[in-house]
Motif scaffolding. Sequence first.
Motif, PDB file in Angstrom:
ATOM      1  N   LEU A 216       0.847  -1.194   0.000  1.00  0.00           N
ATOM      2  CA  LEU A 216       0.000   0.000   0.000  1.00  0.00           C
ATOM      3  C   LEU A 216       0.880   1.240   0.000  1.00  0.00           C
ATOM      4  CD1 LEU A 216      -2.792  -0.771   2.646  1.00  0.00           C
ATOM      5  CD2 LEU A 216      -2.820  -1.176   0.177  1.00  0.00           C
ATOM      6  N   GLU A 217       0.445   2.259  -0.740  1.00  0.00           N
ATOM      7  CA  GLU A 217       1.107   3.568  -0.640  1.00  0.00           C
ATOM      8  C   GLU A 217       0.461   4.303   0.532  1.00  0.00           C
ATOM      9  OE1 GLU A 217       1.110   5.787  -4.409  1.00  0.00           O
ATOM     10  OE2 GLU A 217       0.473   3.892  -5.321  1.00  0.00           O
ATOM     11  N   ARG A 218       1.280   4.639   1.495  1.00  0.00           N
ATOM     12  CA  ARG A 218       0.730   5.286   2.697  1.00  0.00           C
ATOM     13  C   ARG A 218       1.633   6.429   3.110  1.00  0.00           C
ATOM     14  NH1 ARG A 218       0.356   0.809   7.321  1.00  0.00           N
ATOM     15  NH2 ARG A 218       2.506   0.732   6.601  1.00  0.00           N
ATOM     16  N   ARG A 219       1.034   7.468   3.625  1.00  0.00           N
ATOM     17  CA  ARG A 219       1.844   8.520   4.234  1.00  0.00           C
ATOM     18  C   ARG A 219       1.180   8.902   5.554  1.00  0.00           C
ATOM     19  NH1 ARG A 219       2.331  14.024   4.130  1.00  0.00           N
ATOM     20  NH2 ARG A 219       0.454  14.201   2.858  1.00  0.00           N
ATOM     21  N   PHE A 220       1.905   8.704   6.634  1.00  0.00           N
ATOM     22  CA  PHE A 220       1.375   9.073   7.943  1.00  0.00           C
ATOM     23  C   PHE A 220       1.669  10.540   8.202  1.00  0.00           C
ATOM     24  CE2 PHE A 220       1.811   4.476   8.338  1.00  0.00           C
ATOM     25  CZ  PHE A 220       0.605   4.140   8.926  1.00  0.00           C
ATOM     26  N   ARG A 221       0.633  11.252   8.622  1.00  0.00           N
ATOM     27  CA  ARG A 221       0.796  12.630   9.069  1.00  0.00           C
ATOM     28  C   ARG A 221       0.562  12.674  10.579  1.00  0.00           C
ATOM     29  NH1 ARG A 221      -3.797  14.593   7.677  1.00  0.00           N
ATOM     30  NH2 ARG A 221      -4.623  13.087   6.182  1.00  0.00           N
TER      31      ARG A 221
END
Lengths: 549, 549
Positions: A247-252
């Motif tokens: 999965l492409e994920r970016r945690f903010r």
Amino acid sequence: MGMVDFQTEPSRYRHWKLRFDGPVAHLVMDVDPEGGLAEGYELKLNSYDLGVDIELADAIQRLRFEHPEVRAVVLSSGKAGVFCAGANIRMLGRASHGHKVNFCKFTNETRMGIEDSAENSGQQFLAAVSGACAGGGYEIAMTAGHIMLIDDRRSTVALPETPLLAVLPGTGGLTRLTDKRKVRRDRADVFCSMEEGMRGRRAVEWRLVDEVVPPSAWDAKVRERALELAARSDRPEGAVGIVLTPLERRFRADGVDYPRVRVDCDRAARTATITVRGPAAVPADLEGIRVEGAAFWPLAVARELDDAVLHLRLNEPELGLVVLRTEGDPALVLAADGLLEAYKDDWLVREIRHNFKRVLKRIDLTARSLIALIEPGSCFAGSLAELAFAADRALMLAGTRGGDNRTAMIAVSALNFGAYPMSNGLTRLATRFLGEAETLAAAEGLMGQLLDAEAAEAAGLITVAYDDVDWEQEVRMMMQERASFSPDALTAMEANLRFAGPETMETRIFGRLTAWQNWVFQRPNAVGEDGALKRYGSGIQPTFDPQRV
Amino acid sequence: MGMVDFQTEPSRYRHWKLRFDGPVAHLVMDVDPEGGLAEGYELKLNSYDLGVDIELADAIQRLRFEHPEVRAVVLSSGKAGVFCAGANIRMLGRASHGHKVNFCKFTNETRMGIEDSAENSGQQFLAAVSGACAGGGYEIAMTAGHIMLIDDRRSTVALPETPLLAVLPGTGGLTRLTDKRKVRRDRADVFCSMEEGMRGRRAVEWRLVDEVVPPSAWDAKVRERALELAARSDRPEGAVGIVLTPLERRFRADGVDYPRVRVDCDRAARTATITVRGPAAVPADLEGIRVEGAAFWPLAVARELDDAVLHLRLNEPELGLVVLRTEGDPALVLAADGLLEAYKDDWLVREIRHNFKRVLKRIDLTARSLIALIEPGSCFAGSLAELAFAADRALMLAGTRGGDNRTAMIAVSALNFGAYPMSNGLTRLATRFLGEAETLAAAEGLMGQLLDAEAAEAAGLITVAYDDVDWEQEVRMMMQERASFSPDALTAMEANLRFAGPETMETRIFGRLTAWQNWVFQRPNAVGEDGALKRYGSGIQPTFDPQRV
């Protein structure tokens, strides 16, 4: 404990080995004692924590999508003398109540997933039990349609939780004994009181295992049974699997971004908003679906949504309210549903539909208040309309908003009437209209039509509609009110209201068994300083309050 | 709190008034604020504690046996402006966890009893709701087949537990909303979040009540509806009721004596032994049954057993193990069963059978380990064999005992195959043999035969048989082992193992709803010093831990 990540892949497994032998896959449990999710415990004797189960869930998922050639799966142990000792006791003794409950829930979901594979995906499971198989270990074995036990005078199956730990065999154990294996209730009582477990002919006579096999015949018999199971499968010939890409994920700091799902956390309001984006385009046909593979919208969005929900469950326990939103073109969602319906006999489309079903079930079973907000620009159509039907309430904006001439619309598709049963075996709409067969039939007649708030309300598809003048204030008041209620009372209330209608083994596990286990997990007899979970292995007997309630 | 006594009679009621008007009885709730079971709370606004419910249960029981002429029962309030405010909050705030759980259980049983009267006894209930009807008050109203609400702009129905008290509408409220009244789940969610409740046309549209009636038409309409319900009843014409005479009881320091039941408490071993005596003689025919009345053995023994079980539940919470024994002639028990079967169409015999059924259900739902000991001189036959089938385990002595040439025998009668369904709607034998239709059929073929231990074991009717050499030690070891387990884990385990098979509203209330309520009753958000139950009415808002589990 740090952040729990539910994403993994076989090359990163520390606890399971996957081996392929034509139509038979071997899923071998070989837990790395040093590989616990948190500090302070060793995963000895193939005992497990949530991290071990995350890998198992991943393996089950990949077997379905990546290995159409696999028709039978043999569950076994890579450790001599032990199949699996169950959930790690020191982990349980140290974990918070919330972690224990969520660990058990995910574990139960994973086990239901194994049974779902066998029932709907043609992958039959065989538990080849050699060595001690206790507690959660036997609960894993019971997920298989066939349990073989080696007759070496040492290997046993056992559910010793009550005598040893003062908790239940709660990840389905008690319910599978009575409901699935139909073990007589007094025998189940005896069996669940035995620390040492049972083996040999009596284990077969009591229905605890399906056969016992002498060591000399073990390997040949396991192979024979696996091939028999494989021969009964309806998995396709010559199909090529698709790869479940990372999965492409970016945690903010205040959320997570995926390509098709966005999570925004408002910690002051204790609210997480999940925004699901509809497809930008859909392929023309089955070949197009195959080419897109893991990028095909219904699969991709479901995987992202699943990860988002699991992230909120484990890593954001204080966000008690989850707002469900969508963005996109309802016509394109309906087009994607059209493909899923047109090609439903294809093995890959079958997997995609069942996966979407499981993700929706995960949402039903998420112990947060779920509120769907249906606004202009949204696409609560077909498969995504299930989010509104899964919600505790669905609020819809009637008419247009100042400066925006779009109107919120909702639509049902064929998939709302069978593809996505809840745990109770009914669709969300059938559960919703339990006493109103005519309302359900009328909703079916609206298939494919875009309905505005008035029509949706008349059809009973939403809870309430507000126009632009009232919307903001009504939504804010409702959310503030919800946030002011006791989180526990809401969890318990929602668990009761969400599953009207018939019961299944699944609802009995999540409703009855889980509720009792959650109760036990609160009680000093289990979790107090002198309780069994804390005292286990210390050499000191636990002290119990003798009061029965 | 002192000892709780479950025996009462109309002349001693402090909280209910019974008025008779031909085929219609009026059961009027008019709670004496000073009449609480314990100190420290006032029963204002028709709120109730266990003592109020004990009177209600007694009234329901007497209506069935003493008043064959009553065909409809109107539930109403004797207080202006309030129907019933529900369970008393100060009582709940002060009560121990065990008391709360047992209070809810008895209350649920009483309400199920009202529905059992309507379903099986031809006494239809009508709730005539005038004034505020909140929480447990509305749960009482929902037991009625028809709910009328006066349309005076002030009278409302409400389930405000979640917002006000951080607990559930747990005496059946949530389950009756979804399962019985088929209120749509999102509407149920809205309704259960409203402190102020609902009234008027919307209450009808949401299925919360069956009709609203203007004040001017109220009395006439209530009377009209009651007569309509009465006209649908199958109660007999011209029958004469029997009087439920006071039980003869003698409390000892270590037990209780009734003419047909003896309770012996061994506090060191945390064990209560209930010994049930079979009949000394049975009447010849139906006329004989009528003459004996409350002294007819199946009715008399069931009333004594019921009182004994309730006594143990509330007054002996530390006796975690209940041993079930019988003494007498199995042939005479079978003869009594023969009468109950031969005259089952008679109204009185019907009541006696349903009463026995309810007492057995009460045993199933008793949170103690139940062990039946089947020894020489016992009479586990027919109706009394149900005690062995209700037990978690049944142990039988094989062969004779030194100095005694009697052999333990067990027998099934027609009554084991339909008269006594459990909460799940199945007989205990059908539940026992859930996966074994042929074993069940074989047991039916043994009807009327006295079976020794070997035959009983072969038929699957007992858990295990031991001969005289092993008996004493095996029984002692088993009891010691049981006493060493966590009382909570046993309660939860037994609640799961006892009710395999189908689910009903009843099992959902006792299984799912009750378990969640018990969980909530443990949580600081409800019962802690800053929790909602403790803070209620103090003017200070409760403080909640925001973590969702």
